[in-house]
Motif scaffolding. Structure first.
Motif, PDB file in Angstrom:
ATOM      1  N   TYR A 256     -11.226 -65.342  65.779  1.00  9.34           N
ATOM      2  CA  TYR A 256     -10.316 -67.033  66.416  1.00  9.34           C
ATOM      3  C   TYR A 256      -9.535 -66.921  65.563  1.00  9.34           C
ATOM      4  O   TYR A 256      -7.986 -67.211  65.297  1.00  9.34           O
ATOM      5  CB  TYR A 256     -11.343 -67.646  66.629  1.00  9.34           C
ATOM      6  CG  TYR A 256     -12.047 -68.181  67.288  1.00  9.34           C
ATOM      7  CD1 TYR A 256     -11.717 -69.093  68.808  1.00  9.34           C
ATOM      8  CD2 TYR A 256     -13.348 -67.523  67.415  1.00  9.34           C
ATOM      9  CE1 TYR A 256     -12.406 -68.567  70.142  1.00  9.34           C
ATOM     10  CE2 TYR A 256     -14.178 -67.815  68.590  1.00  9.34           C
ATOM     11  CZ  TYR A 256     -13.609 -68.692  69.592  1.00  9.34           C
ATOM     12  OH  TYR A 256     -14.645 -68.136  70.252  1.00  9.34           O
ATOM     13  N   ARG A 257      -9.669 -66.177  64.365  1.00  8.46           N
ATOM     14  CA  ARG A 257      -7.867 -65.663  63.641  1.00  8.46           C
ATOM     15  C   ARG A 257      -7.794 -66.918  63.112  1.00  8.46           C
ATOM     16  O   ARG A 257      -8.280 -67.416  62.029  1.00  8.46           O
ATOM     17  CB  ARG A 257      -6.915 -64.975  64.025  1.00  8.46           C
ATOM     18  CG  ARG A 257      -7.636 -63.304  64.247  1.00  8.46           C
ATOM     19  CD  ARG A 257      -6.664 -62.582  64.474  1.00  8.46           C
ATOM     20  NE  ARG A 257      -5.941 -62.059  63.918  1.00  8.46           N
ATOM     21  CZ  ARG A 257      -5.808 -61.453  63.026  1.00  8.46           C
ATOM     22  NH1 ARG A 257      -7.055 -60.372  62.535  1.00  8.46           N
ATOM     23  NH2 ARG A 257      -4.853 -61.158  62.462  1.00  8.46           N
ATOM     24  N   MET A 258      -6.517 -67.174  62.622  1.00  7.31           N
ATOM     25  CA  MET A 258      -5.923 -68.535  62.135  1.00  7.31           C
ATOM     26  C   MET A 258      -6.676 -70.259  62.515  1.00  7.31           C
ATOM     27  O   MET A 258      -6.112 -71.010  61.923  1.00  7.31           O
ATOM     28  CB  MET A 258      -4.227 -68.661  62.508  1.00  7.31           C
ATOM     29  CG  MET A 258      -3.244 -67.235  61.292  1.00  7.31           C
ATOM     30  SD  MET A 258      -4.495 -65.438  62.475  1.00  7.31           S
ATOM     31  CE  MET A 258      -2.186 -64.966  63.438  1.00  7.31           C
ATOM     32  N   ARG A 259      -6.518 -69.750  64.310  1.00 11.15           N
ATOM     33  CA  ARG A 259      -7.170 -71.284  64.390  1.00 11.15           C
ATOM     34  C   ARG A 259      -8.583 -71.372  63.748  1.00 11.15           C
ATOM     35  O   ARG A 259      -8.495 -72.818  62.849  1.00 11.15           O
ATOM     36  CB  ARG A 259      -7.241 -70.947  65.994  1.00 11.15           C
ATOM     37  CG  ARG A 259      -7.544 -72.235  66.321  1.00 11.15           C
ATOM     38  CD  ARG A 259      -7.987 -72.062  68.088  1.00 11.15           C
ATOM     39  NE  ARG A 259      -6.904 -71.996  68.688  1.00 11.15           N
ATOM     40  CZ  ARG A 259      -5.356 -72.407  68.594  1.00 11.15           C
ATOM     41  NH1 ARG A 259      -5.567 -73.370  68.765  1.00 11.15           N
ATOM     42  NH2 ARG A 259      -4.670 -72.243  69.745  1.00 11.15           N
ATOM     43  N   LEU A 260      -9.376 -70.582  63.313  1.00 12.11           N
ATOM     44  CA  LEU A 260     -10.576 -70.382  63.184  1.00 12.11           C
ATOM     45  C   LEU A 260     -10.264 -70.574  61.086  1.00 12.11           C
ATOM     46  O   LEU A 260     -10.888 -71.723  60.993  1.00 12.11           O
ATOM     47  CB  LEU A 260     -11.463 -69.689  62.802  1.00 12.11           C
ATOM     48  CG  LEU A 260     -13.297 -69.555  62.472  1.00 12.11           C
ATOM     49  CD1 LEU A 260     -14.409 -68.761  63.127  1.00 12.11           C
ATOM     50  CD2 LEU A 260     -12.758 -68.785  60.574  1.00 12.11           C
ATOM     51  N   THR A 261      -9.317 -70.009  60.455  1.00 10.45           N
ATOM     52  CA  THR A 261      -9.272 -70.010  58.463  1.00 10.45           C
ATOM     53  C   THR A 261      -8.667 -71.899  59.135  1.00 10.45           C
ATOM     54  O   THR A 261      -9.196 -72.685  57.876  1.00 10.45           O
ATOM     55  CB  THR A 261      -7.831 -69.739  58.821  1.00 10.45           C
ATOM     56  OG1 THR A 261      -8.659 -67.985  58.485  1.00 10.45           O
ATOM     57  CG2 THR A 261      -7.386 -69.482  57.549  1.00 10.45           C
ATOM     58  N   LYS A 262      -7.696 -72.723  60.059  1.00  9.69           N
ATOM     59  CA  LYS A 262      -7.222 -73.581  60.222  1.00  9.69           C
ATOM     60  C   LYS A 262      -8.149 -74.715  59.919  1.00  9.69           C
ATOM     61  O   LYS A 262      -8.274 -75.252  58.900  1.00  9.69           O
ATOM     62  CB  LYS A 262      -6.377 -73.829  60.867  1.00  9.69           C
ATOM     63  CG  LYS A 262      -5.157 -73.208  60.321  1.00  9.69           C
ATOM     64  CD  LYS A 262      -3.782 -73.156  60.647  1.00  9.69           C
ATOM     65  CE  LYS A 262      -2.667 -72.044  60.471  1.00  9.69           C
ATOM     66  NZ  LYS A 262      -1.195 -72.407  61.584  1.00  9.69           N
ATOM     67  N   TYR A 263      -9.377 -74.206  60.792  1.00  6.21           N
ATOM     68  CA  TYR A 263     -10.333 -75.341  61.118  1.00  6.21           C
ATOM     69  C   TYR A 263     -11.416 -75.607  60.249  1.00  6.21           C
ATOM     70  O   TYR A 263     -11.714 -76.675  59.512  1.00  6.21           O
ATOM     71  CB  TYR A 263     -11.377 -74.555  62.387  1.00  6.21           C
ATOM     72  CG  TYR A 263     -12.613 -75.723  62.988  1.00  6.21           C
ATOM     73  CD1 TYR A 263     -12.393 -77.087  63.770  1.00  6.21           C
ATOM     74  CD2 TYR A 263     -13.585 -75.157  62.330  1.00  6.21           C
ATOM     75  CE1 TYR A 263     -13.759 -77.165  63.535  1.00  6.21           C
ATOM     76  CE2 TYR A 263     -14.923 -75.840  62.584  1.00  6.21           C
ATOM     77  CZ  TYR A 263     -14.552 -77.297  63.331  1.00  6.21           C
ATOM     78  OH  TYR A 263     -16.122 -78.022  63.843  1.00  6.21           O
ATOM     79  N   VAL A 264     -11.922 -74.292  59.687  1.00  9.20           N
ATOM     80  CA  VAL A 264     -12.814 -73.786  58.284  1.00  9.20           C
ATOM     81  C   VAL A 264     -11.690 -75.014  56.889  1.00  9.20           C
ATOM     82  O   VAL A 264     -12.637 -75.783  56.897  1.00  9.20           O
ATOM     83  CB  VAL A 264     -12.888 -72.652  58.189  1.00  9.20           C
ATOM     84  CG1 VAL A 264     -13.125 -72.923  56.866  1.00  9.20           C
ATOM     85  CG2 VAL A 264     -13.638 -72.101  58.897  1.00  9.20           C
ATOM     86  N   LEU A 265     -10.338 -74.701  56.920  1.00 10.04           N
ATOM     87  CA  LEU A 265     -10.072 -75.703  55.500  1.00 10.04           C
ATOM     88  C   LEU A 265      -9.563 -77.483  56.157  1.00 10.04           C
ATOM     89  O   LEU A 265     -10.092 -77.641  55.253  1.00 10.04           O
ATOM     90  CB  LEU A 265      -8.328 -75.166  55.479  1.00 10.04           C
ATOM     91  CG  LEU A 265      -7.851 -73.514  55.170  1.00 10.04           C
ATOM     92  CD1 LEU A 265      -7.085 -73.682  55.450  1.00 10.04           C
ATOM     93  CD2 LEU A 265      -8.459 -73.210  53.376  1.00 10.04           C
ATOM     94  N   SER A 266      -9.976 -77.217  56.971  1.00 10.10           N
ATOM     95  CA  SER A 266     -10.071 -78.889  57.810  1.00 10.10           C
ATOM     96  C   SER A 266     -11.470 -79.206  57.353  1.00 10.10           C
ATOM     97  O   SER A 266     -11.119 -80.572  56.791  1.00 10.10           O
ATOM     98  CB  SER A 266     -10.148 -78.931  59.186  1.00 10.10           C
ATOM     99  OG  SER A 266     -10.853 -79.005  60.020  1.00 10.10           O
TER     100      SER A 266
END
Length: 303
Positions: A256-266
């Motif tokens: 999921y790459r950047m989508r997962l990164t941003k989800y985890v940051l949120s």
């Protein structure tokens, strides 16, 4: 702003993502927050923009504006590696000059997929970049196709040896280990160090072979810093346990790459910005539940 003279880069250099509002415009407030997270996590440096920054989905103006913001927030406290990858040498030079305007002189440049596997073509590409950016130090990023050219280990070694502007390599082709070993033992006088990429999914092997560090996506920066520091202090079992702890989430991140990164940051309360420009799989309800459980499992180890 000038970050000053740097002898050698070492440690964890997370790639700063580009943050967007839901209407696809730049989210500068979130951008500042994620840079502060990198600092608070103890990062030894940062990278911007890289693949994990969706650099190829930014306009030149957006790229310059965000690079200036990153440099302003870092304020010389840690080194910045400026991403300058582009399909042509002319575009690389333009991006590199944006970085230099912000005091950034170490530039990460990918060997482009569009140049194929011909070593002489890549030699000419990096020679032109060196001539256009004579004051820069280049970090050659060797990423697998279709993102990059995915050059074989022996070609990367020849390419680095033939160009004194190349001071570092970020090796991301698989297996990364043998290439790192080859570069480390080649005795190239101007090569200052080799970094691993691949989301730090192979970091223990890479560090054991003499890699100077890793440049993963940012969502587990604090864990990766703790892992690197443990490894550097010869706390082998702690480093390996942190590595084991990181892997479930990093396996999902590879999909999921950047989508997962941003989800985890949120989910970690760092920034609410979830929008991505890159065409990536969506996180459906089951995936989000799985990632939430992974984060719950990490509560005891994330700083």
């Amino acid at each position: 702003m000038n970050i000053g003279k740097i002898n050698k880069l070492r440690g964890i250099f997370p790639v700063i993502p580009s943050l967007f509002h839901d209407d696809n415009t730049l989210d500068l407030e979130s951008q500042r927050k994620v840079v502060q997270f990198a600092l608070n996590a103890g990062s030894h440096g940062v990278v911007f923009p890289g693949v994990a920054s969706e650099y190829n989905f930014l306009t030149s103006n957006e790229r310059g504006r965000l690079m200036a913001l990153v440099a302003e927030e870092i304020d010389g406290r840690i080194p910045i590696v400026g991403g300058a990858s582009a399909p042509s040498a002319k575009e690389v030079i333009a991006a590199g000059r944006q970085a230099e305007e912000n005091g950034i002189r170490i530039l990460m440049v990918m060997a482009p997929n569009g140049l194929g596997k011909d070593l002489d073509v890549h030699r000419r590409f990096f020679t032109e970049i060196g001539e256009g950016l004579p004051d820069a130090e280049i970090m050659l990023q060797n990423a697998p196709a279709p993102i990059g050219a995915g050059l074989a280990a022996e070609k990367i070694l020849e390419l680095v040896a033939s160009n004194t502007n190349i001071s570092y390599v970020k090796e991301e082709t698989l297996p990364s280990g043998p290439s790192i070993s080859g570069l480390r033992h080649a005795g190239i006088p101007h090569l200052k160090g080799v970094f691993g990429g691949g989301g730090a999914r192979y970091i223990i092997d890479e560090l054991s072979r003499g890699a100077h560090g890793a440049m993963p996506a940012i969502e587990l920066a604090d864990l990766h810093v703790a892992l690197y520091n443990a490894f550097s202090s010869a706390e082998a079992e702690r480093a390996r346990q942190l590595y084991r702890d990181s892997l479930p989430l990093l396996v999902s991140q590879s999909v999921y790459r950047m989508r997962l990164t941003k989800y985890v940051l949120s989910k970690r309360g760092i920034t609410p910005a979830l929008h991505v420009r890159a065409p990536l799989p969506e996180l459906d309800e089951f995936t989000r539940q799985d990632v939430d459980q992974m984060l719950s499992d990490l509560k005891a180890v994330i700083l």
